[in-house]
Design a protein around this motif. Structure first.
Motif, short mmCIF file in Angstrom:
data_model
loop_
_atom_site.label_atom_id
_atom_site.label_comp_id
_atom_site.label_asym_id
_atom_site.label_seq_id
_atom_site.Cartn_x
_atom_site.Cartn_y
_atom_site.Cartn_z
N LEU A 1 -81.38 -48.82 -75.90
CA LEU A 1 -79.97 -49.01 -76.27
C LEU A 1 -79.81 -49.28 -77.75
CD1 LEU A 1 -78.71 -51.23 -73.32
CD2 LEU A 1 -78.69 -48.75 -73.54
N THR A 2 -80.93 -49.56 -78.45
CA THR A 2 -80.86 -49.80 -79.88
C THR A 2 -80.30 -48.56 -80.58
OG1 THR A 2 -82.72 -51.30 -79.79
CG2 THR A 2 -82.16 -50.38 -81.94
N GLN A 3 -79.30 -48.76 -81.44
CA GLN A 3 -78.63 -47.61 -82.01
C GLN A 3 -78.74 -47.51 -83.54
OE1 GLN A 3 -76.97 -44.88 -80.62
NE2 GLN A 3 -78.05 -45.62 -78.83
N TYR A 4 -78.81 -48.61 -84.25
CA TYR A 4 -78.84 -48.48 -85.71
C TYR A 4 -79.50 -49.70 -86.35
CZ TYR A 4 -74.65 -51.53 -85.75
OH TYR A 4 -73.77 -52.57 -85.59
N THR A 5 -80.02 -49.47 -87.56
CA THR A 5 -80.56 -50.57 -88.36
C THR A 5 -79.73 -50.65 -89.63
OG1 THR A 5 -82.51 -51.42 -89.52
CG2 THR A 5 -82.28 -49.04 -89.42
N ARG A 6 -79.51 -51.86 -90.11
CA ARG A 6 -78.59 -52.06 -91.24
C ARG A 6 -79.20 -53.01 -92.26
NH1 ARG A 6 -73.22 -54.39 -89.24
NH2 ARG A 6 -74.30 -56.39 -89.35
N LEU A 7 -79.04 -52.65 -93.54
CA LEU A 7 -79.42 -53.55 -94.63
C LEU A 7 -78.25 -54.51 -94.84
CD1 LEU A 7 -81.47 -54.30 -96.84
CD2 LEU A 7 -80.28 -52.71 -98.36
N ASP A 8 -78.44 -55.75 -94.43
CA ASP A 8 -77.36 -56.73 -94.43
C ASP A 8 -77.15 -57.37 -95.79
OD1 ASP A 8 -76.49 -56.40 -91.83
OD2 ASP A 8 -77.96 -57.79 -91.00
N PRO A 9 -76.00 -58.02 -96.02
CA PRO A 9 -75.70 -58.62 -97.33
C PRO A 9 -76.65 -59.73 -97.75
CG PRO A 9 -73.68 -58.33 -96.05
CD PRO A 9 -74.82 -58.03 -95.13
N ASP A 10 -77.49 -60.25 -96.82
CA ASP A 10 -78.45 -61.28 -97.20
C ASP A 10 -79.84 -60.70 -97.50
OD1 ASP A 10 -79.23 -60.57 -94.68
OD2 ASP A 10 -79.13 -62.58 -93.82
N GLY A 11 -79.97 -59.35 -97.47
CA GLY A 11 -81.24 -58.72 -97.80
C GLY A 11 -82.14 -58.46 -96.61
N HIS A 12 -81.75 -58.87 -95.41
CA HIS A 12 -82.53 -58.60 -94.20
C HIS A 12 -82.22 -57.19 -93.69
CE1 HIS A 12 -84.18 -62.66 -93.12
NE2 HIS A 12 -83.26 -63.02 -94.00
N MET A 13 -83.21 -56.56 -93.06
CA MET A 13 -83.05 -55.24 -92.44
C MET A 13 -83.07 -55.44 -90.94
SD MET A 13 -82.75 -52.11 -93.58
CE MET A 13 -82.69 -50.46 -92.87
N ARG A 14 -81.87 -55.57 -90.35
CA ARG A 14 -81.77 -55.93 -88.94
C ARG A 14 -81.44 -54.71 -88.09
NH1 ARG A 14 -79.18 -60.38 -91.54
NH2 ARG A 14 -80.38 -62.33 -91.28
N VAL A 15 -81.83 -54.80 -86.83
CA VAL A 15 -81.55 -53.76 -85.84
C VAL A 15 -80.46 -54.26 -84.91
CG1 VAL A 15 -82.53 -52.34 -84.01
CG2 VAL A 15 -83.93 -52.96 -85.97
N TYR A 16 -79.46 -53.39 -84.62
CA TYR A 16 -78.33 -53.76 -83.78
C TYR A 16 -78.15 -52.73 -82.66
CZ TYR A 16 -77.02 -56.88 -87.62
OH TYR A 16 -77.01 -57.85 -88.59
N ASP A 17 -77.60 -53.21 -81.52
CA ASP A 17 -77.20 -52.26 -80.50
C ASP A 17 -75.75 -51.87 -80.73
OD1 ASP A 17 -75.55 -54.26 -79.47
OD2 ASP A 17 -76.97 -54.85 -77.92
N GLN A 18 -75.22 -51.02 -79.86
CA GLN A 18 -73.87 -50.49 -80.10
C GLN A 18 -72.78 -51.55 -79.97
OE1 GLN A 18 -73.45 -47.03 -77.54
NE2 GLN A 18 -73.91 -45.69 -79.26
N ASP A 19 -73.10 -52.67 -79.34
CA ASP A 19 -72.12 -53.75 -79.25
C ASP A 19 -72.15 -54.65 -80.48
OD1 ASP A 19 -71.04 -53.05 -76.83
OD2 ASP A 19 -72.55 -54.15 -75.67
N GLY A 20 -72.99 -54.29 -81.46
CA GLY A 20 -73.10 -55.09 -82.67
C GLY A 20 -73.96 -56.32 -82.50
N GLN A 21 -74.72 -56.41 -81.39
CA GLN A 21 -75.59 -57.55 -81.15
C GLN A 21 -76.94 -57.32 -81.82
OE1 GLN A 21 -74.44 -60.36 -79.56
NE2 GLN A 21 -72.50 -59.22 -79.67
N GLU A 22 -77.44 -58.34 -82.52
CA GLU A 22 -78.72 -58.21 -83.20
C GLU A 22 -79.86 -58.11 -82.18
OE1 GLU A 22 -81.69 -60.76 -86.13
OE2 GLU A 22 -79.55 -61.26 -86.08
N VAL A 23 -80.73 -57.10 -82.40
CA VAL A 23 -81.88 -56.89 -81.52
C VAL A 23 -83.16 -57.38 -82.18
CG1 VAL A 23 -83.25 -55.13 -80.34
CG2 VAL A 23 -80.75 -54.93 -80.43
N GLY A 24 -83.29 -57.20 -83.47
CA GLY A 24 -84.50 -57.61 -84.18
C GLY A 24 -84.30 -57.50 -85.67
N ASP A 25 -85.32 -57.95 -86.42
CA ASP A 25 -85.30 -57.92 -87.88
C ASP A 25 -86.57 -57.20 -88.33
OD1 ASP A 25 -85.20 -58.31 -90.61
OD2 ASP A 25 -84.69 -60.43 -90.49
N LEU A 26 -86.40 -56.06 -89.01
CA LEU A 26 -87.56 -55.30 -89.47
C LEU A 26 -88.34 -56.05 -90.56
CD1 LEU A 26 -86.10 -51.69 -89.58
CD2 LEU A 26 -87.54 -52.71 -87.84
#
Length: 817
Positions: free
Chosen positions: A264-289
């Motif tokens: 169900l993991t759909q996208y990874t995002r470079l967040d404003p705090d510098g972390h590269m997190r993985v989110y599902d389609q509901d916007g829930q954090e799945v992990g941090d690369l």
């Protein structure tokens, strides 16, 4: 068939309740054909509230209407807040509606715009007035169908279901998101919301930067098996690298920091705090690369000036009985710290540097690793710290054991570390001693009497100096009044009122800070207040004498000045579009200049320099031509500015002897001899010309190692006849005019000749750019970019004040978030 009807009814009910009147089709075979009854859609005004956005959905993925899946990937018209304009996009609809890809980020459309699907051009987005806002522009193959995949990849297919075009190959830059299955190729980068962090891919590895001045790397991955990286892809396991070499399909795969994810993991995002997190389609954090990175290694973990120790935040402790920093927010140490006494350019004489013991800068990586950071020339520690003290915008100096020096204009988080390979010096305002113990009465009386005697003596000396100073100031003011063509003289109080007490800072240049002001008649002006010590008078006189009496459409006009007591200010015409560097170096698609605009800017700069060199009563050599000193008005007319380093030369002089001055990277090779002519400006113009055409700095750390130095890359591409590869790749218009751009690069070649006698005059450059004459043949392609000088160019020496500081950390209240 019944189940399909049930699904469609469920979707239509959802849309009717929560979104708007909608055209939506999800056929049984998973895609929409060109010959379908619905192949044209109109952007209608949406109704209802979808939190931060409204959307008109025209297409959805199969799984979006699967009740067992519970996620949604839609394609349609998407708008924010007022909905005055929209974008054609793919997006998620959840508690935080999020655009994943947009066809027209720079060219939003209005209500009643239409999207059409046809076999000749694919998708065509047409605004309500009939203009084409965007199209896939398919010309080689016939389009048979449109498909939106479960991972939000919009695809055009031919009759054999082969992909002709897909949104994954045309991301809307800048973006912070990489979708499931999407590739990132060398030269591309993710940019966090707000632009503070970026993640760049080169053929050698992946690099995460904080975009400070200069940008610094806080994480990297470089494979060491000799493979050239072709792309990195986001898959179930995280980020994987792929390499195809030797003309055959051979893959080198490496998964990084594998999170616990599901399909169900759909996208990874470079967040404003510098972390590269993985989110599902509901916007829930799945992990941090980046989960394996020490928390203290993130640049903003403890805010500005905060010190991170074992994942806890604090401020720098007392040094010699003085507290230089304090918490910004009580009980929230992760918000950072601020100087007890704010730094002031007007009090730069009292600036000192604190040497921090056992502290790194968030921490810095080994800058000797190829591709990490710019490869500066070695300079001494004293030169490094002195340069920081002499530069008001410098907040810290970082000096490596191998001689690399970094001057930082902003301080992010620090990191406690007993083993470092560099020194960190923080600039603070010197404080006076407070809280001394009371003396016995007799000592106090004696001290008072002695102090009075000393005070009278000091007052006498001070009055005498003030009297001399006032006479000197009056002589200077009298001198300025006799300069031919001198503009309006303002009082200091006038300029303080015009600038609202110097409230709105526009930037810094030369030896001063520039503020926005408004005259009584409503005219906007730029007021430059000269900062510094010994350079104030010299720079002020140079700038006033140089442009006080000259007027040209391609030179910034000096409207007035103030020479009152210790105050030295200059009043210029206001240039609404700022300096050239913000238009050619920042990859904001809304600020990209097209070819005609760049061509006009180049000619404007050349005409301005021609006037300085050939048409003034005295020849004027600018000595600091660079994009920061080229200003643009509301119509993008370019004007040369900042004459603080300029040199007046009599017409009968062929060359002058002067101290080294200017900006490294733009300085001509003959500076090493200190004997210069106006041809140093021609060389600098050549560097700026290349930067405009290529859309990059003359030294760019985000490029692969072999492409970092623009002049070296220019020489290589000339020899390989590959100059088209250097044309600004972010601008489609520049690519369309590639041949003309390459011809203009030949002018840069002429200007960059190492032998200054072989460089053209600026009037000859204008003729070449206007097509009157051709570039000289038989040119030398060995371009030399002089190294950084060992002393700060054009600035008088100033005593360096360095205080050793060992932090005494206060009790920790809470950890970083």
């Amino acid at each position: 068939m019944a189940s399909i009807s049930w699904v469609c009814c469920a979707v239509l009910l959802y849309l009717a309740l929560f979104i708007a009147p909608i055209s939506i089709l999800v056929p049984a075979d998973g895609y929409l054909t060109v010959n379908s009854s619905t192949s044209s859609w109109t952007n209608r005004e949406p109704v209802g509230d979808l939190l931060k956005a409204d959307a008109v959905i025209i297409f959805a993925s199969r799984s979006s209407v699967d009740p067992d899946y519970g996620h949604a990937c839609f394609c349609g018209f998407f708008c924010n807040q007022t909905c005055n304009s929209s974008r054609f996009a793919t997006f998620f609809l959840n508690d935080d509606p999020r655009v994943l890809w947009s066809a027209n980020p720079k060219n939003p459309i209005s209500i009643n715009a239409t999207l059409k699907l046809n076999s000749e051009r694919g998708l065509v987005l047409q605004d309500a007035d009939g203009t084409i806002a965007w199209s896939t522009n398919i010309s080689t193959k016939s389009v048979a169908a449109l498909k939106l995949t479960d991972n939000c990849n919009l695809m055009l297919l031919d009759e054999n279901n082969a992909t002709i075009w897909q949104s994954f190959d045309h991301p809307s830059w800048p973006t912070d998101t990489l979708l499931y299955g999407q590739n990132l190729v060398p030269g591309q980068q993710l940019t966090s919301e707000g632009g503070l962090f970026s993640l760049s891919l080169t053929t050698q590895g992946l690099f995460a930067y904080i975009n400070s001045n200069p940008p610094l790397c806080y994480w990297y991955y470089q494979q060491d098996f000799g493979y050239i990286i072709s792309y990195v892809q986001f898959i179930e396991k995280g980020l994987s690298f792929f390499s195809a070499q030797f003309g055959q399909t051979s893959f080198y795969v490496l998964s990084l920091f594998i999170p616990s994810t599901s399909l169900l993991t759909q996208y990874t995002r470079l967040d404003p705090d510098g972390h590269m997190r993985v989110y599902d389609q509901d916007g829930q954090e799945v992990g941090d690369l980046f989960k394996n990175i020490d928390l203290c290694a993130f640049p903003t973990v403890c805010g500005n000036y905060g010190i991170c120790t074992n994942n806890q935040c604090s401020c720098l402790g007392s040094i010699n009985g003085k507290n230089y920093f304090q918490q910004i927010k009580d009980r929230q140490p992760d918000r950072g710290c601020s100087p007890v006494v704010p730094l002031s350019c007007e009090a730069s004489k009292t600036h000192i540097l604190l040497e921090l013991q056992n502290i790194t800068y968030f921490p810095l990586l080994d800058i000797t690793i190829p591709g990490i950071n710019p490869n500066y020339q070695n300079i001494s520690l004293s030169t490094c710290t002195q340069a920081c003290l002499e530069n008001c915008s410098c907040k810290a100096a970082i000096y490596f054991s191998n001689g690399y020096c970094y001057l930082q204009s902003e301080i992010f988080s620090l990191n406690s570390n007993e083993s470092t390979n560099h020194k960190v010096y923080i600039k603070v305002q010197q404080q006076t001693n407070h809280g001394k113990k009371k003396h016995p009465l007799g000592i106090i009386v004696g001290s008072i009497l002695g102090s009075l005697l000393v005070l009278f003596l000091i007052i006498g000396i001070f009055v005498f100096r003030i009297w001399n100073k006032e006479n000197a100031d009056e002589d200077e003011e009298c001198y300025l009044d006799h300069v031919p063509g001198m503009p309006t003289r303002y009082s200091y109080d006038d300029l303080r009122a015009i600038t609202d007490n110097f409230n709105k800072e526009l930037g810094g240049g030369g030896f001063g800070t520039v503020f926005e002001g408004t005259l009584v008649d409503g005219t906007k002006v730029a007021v430059k207040r000269l900062d510094g010590l010994s350079q104030i008078k010299k720079s002020f006189l140079a700038e006033v004498e140089t442009i006080g009496s000259i007027h040209h459409i391609n030179l910034v006009r000096l409207n007035g000045f103030c020479a009152e007591k210790f105050h030295r200010l200059l009043v210029y015409e206001y240039m609404s579009n700022g300096s050239l560097d913000r238009w050619i170096f920042h990859k904001n698609y809304e600020m990209l200049l097209d070819w005609q605009q760049r061509k006009k800017i180049i000619i404007d700069i050349a005409r301005g320099l021609t006037y300085l060199h050939e048409d003034c009563r005295q020849k004027i050599i600018h000595l600091d031509i660079k994009p920061h000193n080229i200003l643009l008005d509301e119509n993008f007319n370019a004007k040369v500015s900042d004459f603080g380093l300029s040199k007046l030369v009599d017409r009968d002089q062929s060359q002058v002897v002067t101290t080294m001055r200017g900006t490294p990277g733009y300085m001509a090779p003959e500076w090493s001899s200190s004997i210069i002519t106006e041809k140093v400006d021609v060389y600098s113009f050549g560097v700026v010309l290349l930067e405009i055409l290529c859309g990059r700095r003359n030294f760019d750390h985000s490029q692969p190692e072999e492409a970092m130095n623009l002049l070296a890359l220019f020489k290589k591409n000339i020899e390989e006849d590959q100059l088209l590869d250097m044309v600004d790749k972010y601008s489609e218009d520049m690519q369309l005019h590639g041949v003309e751009v390459v011809n203009t690069m030949k002018t840069a070649t002429w200007c960059l000749q190492n032998d200054f006698t072989k460089r053209p005059s600026m009037s000859m450059v204008v003729k070449v750019l206007e097509g009157v004459v051709k570039v000289e043949s038989g040119l030398d392609y060995f371009f030399l970019n002089p190294p950084l000088p060992n002393t700060r160019a054009g600035v008088d020496n100033q005593e360096v004040h360095v205080v050793s500081a060992t932090p005494l950390l206060p009790s920790v209240l809470s950890g970083p978030r």
